[in-house]
Write an enzyme that holds these catalytic residues in place. Structure first.
Site, PDB file in Angstrom:
ATOM      1  N   CYS A  44     -12.129 -12.052  -5.653  1.00  0.00           N
ATOM      2  CA  CYS A  44     -11.924 -11.964  -4.222  1.00  0.00           C
ATOM      3  C   CYS A  44     -13.320 -11.878  -3.269  1.00  0.00           C
ATOM      4  CB  CYS A  44     -10.997 -11.253  -3.794  1.00  0.00           C
ATOM      5  SG  CYS A  44      -9.278 -10.942  -4.605  1.00  0.00           S
TER       6      CYS A  44
ATOM      7  N   HIS B 177     -11.921 -11.287   4.090  1.00  0.00           N
ATOM      8  CA  HIS B 177     -11.078 -11.441   2.812  1.00  0.00           C
ATOM      9  C   HIS B 177      -9.663 -11.073   3.345  1.00  0.00           C
ATOM     10  CE1 HIS B 177      -9.012 -12.021  -0.822  1.00  0.00           C
ATOM     11  NE2 HIS B 177      -8.896 -10.398  -1.178  1.00  0.00           N
TER      12      HIS B 177
ATOM     13  N   ASN C  32      -3.089 -13.398  -0.139  1.00  0.00           N
ATOM     14  CA  ASN C  32      -4.306 -13.321  -0.792  1.00  0.00           C
ATOM     15  C   ASN C  32      -4.399 -14.328  -1.746  1.00  0.00           C
ATOM     16  OD1 ASN C  32      -6.454 -12.627  -2.195  1.00  0.00           O
ATOM     17  ND2 ASN C  32      -5.891 -10.363  -2.682  1.00  0.00           N
TER      18      ASN C  32
HETATM   19  O1  UT7 Z   1      -8.025  -8.921  -3.094  1.00  0.00           O
HETATM   20  C1  UT7 Z   1      -8.461  -7.769  -3.971  1.00  0.00           C
HETATM   21  C2  UT7 Z   1      -8.244  -6.669  -3.621  1.00  0.00           C
HETATM   22  N1  UT7 Z   1      -7.042  -6.155  -3.528  1.00  0.00           N
HETATM   23  C3  UT7 Z   1      -6.642  -5.262  -2.524  1.00  0.00           C
HETATM   24  O2  UT7 Z   1      -7.549  -4.824  -1.911  1.00  0.00           O
HETATM   25  C4  UT7 Z   1      -5.091  -4.706  -2.502  1.00  0.00           C
HETATM   26  C5  UT7 Z   1      -5.329  -3.121  -2.375  1.00  0.00           C
HETATM   27  N2  UT7 Z   1      -4.127  -2.424  -2.393  1.00  0.00           N
HETATM   28  C6  UT7 Z   1      -3.085  -2.713  -1.580  1.00  0.00           C
HETATM   29  O3  UT7 Z   1      -2.931  -3.577  -0.686  1.00  0.00           O
HETATM   30  C7  UT7 Z   1      -1.910  -1.910  -1.424  1.00  0.00           C
HETATM   31  O4  UT7 Z   1      -2.074  -0.609  -2.538  1.00  0.00           O
HETATM   32  C8  UT7 Z   1      -0.644  -2.556  -2.182  1.00  0.00           C
HETATM   33  C9  UT7 Z   1      -0.227  -3.467  -1.310  1.00  0.00           C
HETATM   34  C10 UT7 Z   1      -0.805  -3.363  -3.381  1.00  0.00           C
HETATM   35  C11 UT7 Z   1       0.669  -1.568  -2.408  1.00  0.00           C
HETATM   36  O5  UT7 Z   1       0.864  -0.992  -1.391  1.00  0.00           O
HETATM   37  P1  UT7 Z   1       0.929   0.819  -1.304  1.00  0.00           P
HETATM   38  O6  UT7 Z   1       1.217   1.406   0.120  1.00  0.00           O
HETATM   39  O7  UT7 Z   1      -0.487   1.295  -1.907  1.00  0.00           O
HETATM   40  O8  UT7 Z   1       2.029   1.100  -2.188  1.00  0.00           O
HETATM   41  P2  UT7 Z   1       2.083   1.749  -3.586  1.00  0.00           P
HETATM   42  O9  UT7 Z   1       1.258   1.182  -4.807  1.00  0.00           O
HETATM   43  O10 UT7 Z   1       1.669   3.444  -3.400  1.00  0.00           O
HETATM   44  O11 UT7 Z   1       3.671   1.855  -4.019  1.00  0.00           O
HETATM   45  C12 UT7 Z   1       4.484   2.563  -3.321  1.00  0.00           C
HETATM   46  C13 UT7 Z   1       5.990   2.424  -3.656  1.00  0.00           C
HETATM   47  C14 UT7 Z   1       6.291   2.692  -5.070  1.00  0.00           C
HETATM   48  O12 UT7 Z   1       7.256   3.249  -5.424  1.00  0.00           O
HETATM   49  P3  UT7 Z   1       7.484   4.831  -5.734  1.00  0.00           P
HETATM   50  O13 UT7 Z   1       6.583   4.802  -7.127  1.00  0.00           O
HETATM   51  O14 UT7 Z   1       6.931   5.411  -4.533  1.00  0.00           O
HETATM   52  O15 UT7 Z   1       8.865   5.015  -5.943  1.00  0.00           O
HETATM   53  C15 UT7 Z   1       6.169   1.057  -5.750  1.00  0.00           C
HETATM   54  O16 UT7 Z   1       6.851   1.050  -6.718  1.00  0.00           O
HETATM   55  O17 UT7 Z   1       6.279   1.121  -3.304  1.00  0.00           O
HETATM   56  C16 UT7 Z   1       6.863   0.305  -4.678  1.00  0.00           C
HETATM   57  N3  UT7 Z   1       6.683  -0.899  -4.450  1.00  0.00           N
HETATM   58  C17 UT7 Z   1       7.313  -1.942  -4.060  1.00  0.00           C
HETATM   59  N4  UT7 Z   1       8.595  -1.779  -3.522  1.00  0.00           N
HETATM   60  C18 UT7 Z   1       9.077  -2.884  -3.095  1.00  0.00           C
HETATM   61  C19 UT7 Z   1       5.617  -1.724  -5.266  1.00  0.00           C
HETATM   62  N5  UT7 Z   1       5.615  -2.798  -4.824  1.00  0.00           N
HETATM   63  C20 UT7 Z   1       6.799  -3.259  -4.354  1.00  0.00           C
HETATM   64  C21 UT7 Z   1       7.390  -4.415  -3.675  1.00  0.00           C
HETATM   65  N6  UT7 Z   1       8.545  -4.142  -3.230  1.00  0.00           N
HETATM   66  N7  UT7 Z   1       6.933  -5.599  -3.826  1.00  0.00           N
END
Ligand code: UT7
Length: 320
Positions: free
Chosen positions: A114, A247, A277
């Protein structure tokens, strides 16, 4: 005589097919509300079957050349930032060179995921200042949809396809152009965001694996440092920045960086809601959109930044 690498034109391309969060919620255990709240993303574009990274790059390049008022024959260097090349080798940039009918100079791919466009712009700037070329196409083009696990809701909702390009020319006696770039990597983050396949390991293409929370934490901290450091190196104050072109991984990460710079949201270019993204393509796509809709003008001071797998991150300061 000091040379500056000046952006003469920008161009971009998005595939025809658009998939909304609502479409995805019919395939995956996810909701529009979750995706918007956590990322700001509402939709993404997906390349058609048989539409390759090189095809999108060629389209974006043609538009950038048109905007610059130049022809493909003026180009003697092509750098393609991509993590989704047409083939493992040769460099997809050589295919773009051939599709544009260019048979002089040189073309190669650069991989910083990225952050690819930030790295490619820095590389092109250095090569132009070394007089290794005179006029470059710097492209970010990605078919991220081909390396997604469409059953994994943690990653499938985040990415899209597209391409963006700039024409960069070495010029003397000008204040315009790239003022400087800052590039950083930290390989200890390798396992936090990677593609599970590869020619040397599994002999398969693989799919994206990400420890989202950990990547998010590093992205916010490292990007904050990267934008502050580049301004300090070049003696530029936060108030002088006209536009932040980040980005587009996550709106929350962008907002945190803008806040650290004290920049109001109206000075930040956002495309993530509509495009998701697009990895190395996201910065040139955003730049082109804001140039074409008249927000970014000649003479404006633009700060680009990106964070990526590797970890690899960086920034560019550009006088448009
Ligand atoms: O471009 C390269 C660089 N990439 C980035 O910069 C991405 C960086 N990370 C992020 O943007 C975020 O961490 C994400 C958008 C990927 C995830 O957001 P988050 O607020 O960090 O969520 P999380 O991974 O902590 O997940 C929270 C909950 C989990 O459920 P439990 O374990 O709390 O029950 C996930 O399983 O959300 C769940 N979850 C979803 N729920 C509905 C994860 N993906 C989804 C989804 N829909 N698509």
């Amino acid at each position: 005589m000091t040379l500056r690498s000046v952006i003469l034109g920008t161009g971009s391309y998005l595939p025809e097919k658009k998939i909304t969060n609502h479409d995805l919620s019919e395939l995956l255990d996810t909701t529009h509300e979750w995706i918007v709240e956590r990322t700001g993303i509402c939709a993404r574009y997906i390349a058609a079957p048989g539409e390759y990274t090189s095809d999108m790059a060629v389209e974006a390049s043609r538009r950038a050349l048109d905007a610059a008022g130049l022809s493909a024959q003026d180009i003697d260097m092509i750098i393609l930032a991509t993590s989704t090349p047409d083939h493992t080798f040769p460099a997809t940039a050589t295919r773009i060179q051939s599709k544009l009918g260019i048979s002089k100079g040189f073309a190669f791919d650069q991989s910083a995921v990225c952050s690819g466009f930030v790295f490619a712009l820095a590389t092109a700037d250095t090569f132009l200042k070394q007089k290794m070329a005179t006029t470059a196409l710097v492209i970010g083009s990605e078919t991220m949809s081909r390396i997604l696990d469409w059953n994994d809701r943690r990653t499938a909702v985040l990415f899209g396809d597209g391409a963006g390009a700039v024409v960069l020319q070495a010029q003397a006696h000008t204040d315009r152009g790239i003022i400087g770039s800052l590039l950083r990597t930290d390989g200890s983050g390798y396992d936090e965001l990677y593609v599970t396949g590869g020619p040397s390991t599994t002999q398969t293409t693989g799919t994206i694996h990400m420890n989202g929370r950990e990547v998010f934490r590093h992205a916010v901290n490292r990007l904050g440092e990267a934008v502050e450091e580049i301004l300090k190196i070049h003696g530029i104050s936060q108030e002088e920045i006209d536009w932040l072109v980040p980005h587009q991984a996550n709106k929350r990460i962008i907002d945190a960086t803008a806040k650290r710079l004290g920049l109001p949201d109206k000075k930040v270019i956002h495309t993530g809601a509509d495009q998701a993204n697009t990895s190395s393509a996201s910065i040139p796509l955003a730049l082109d959109q804001a140039v074409r809709d008249g927000r970014i003008k000649k003479g404006d001071l633009v700060l680009c930044e990106a964070f990526a797998g590797g970890f690899a991150w960086g920034s560019n300061l550009i006088r448009m």
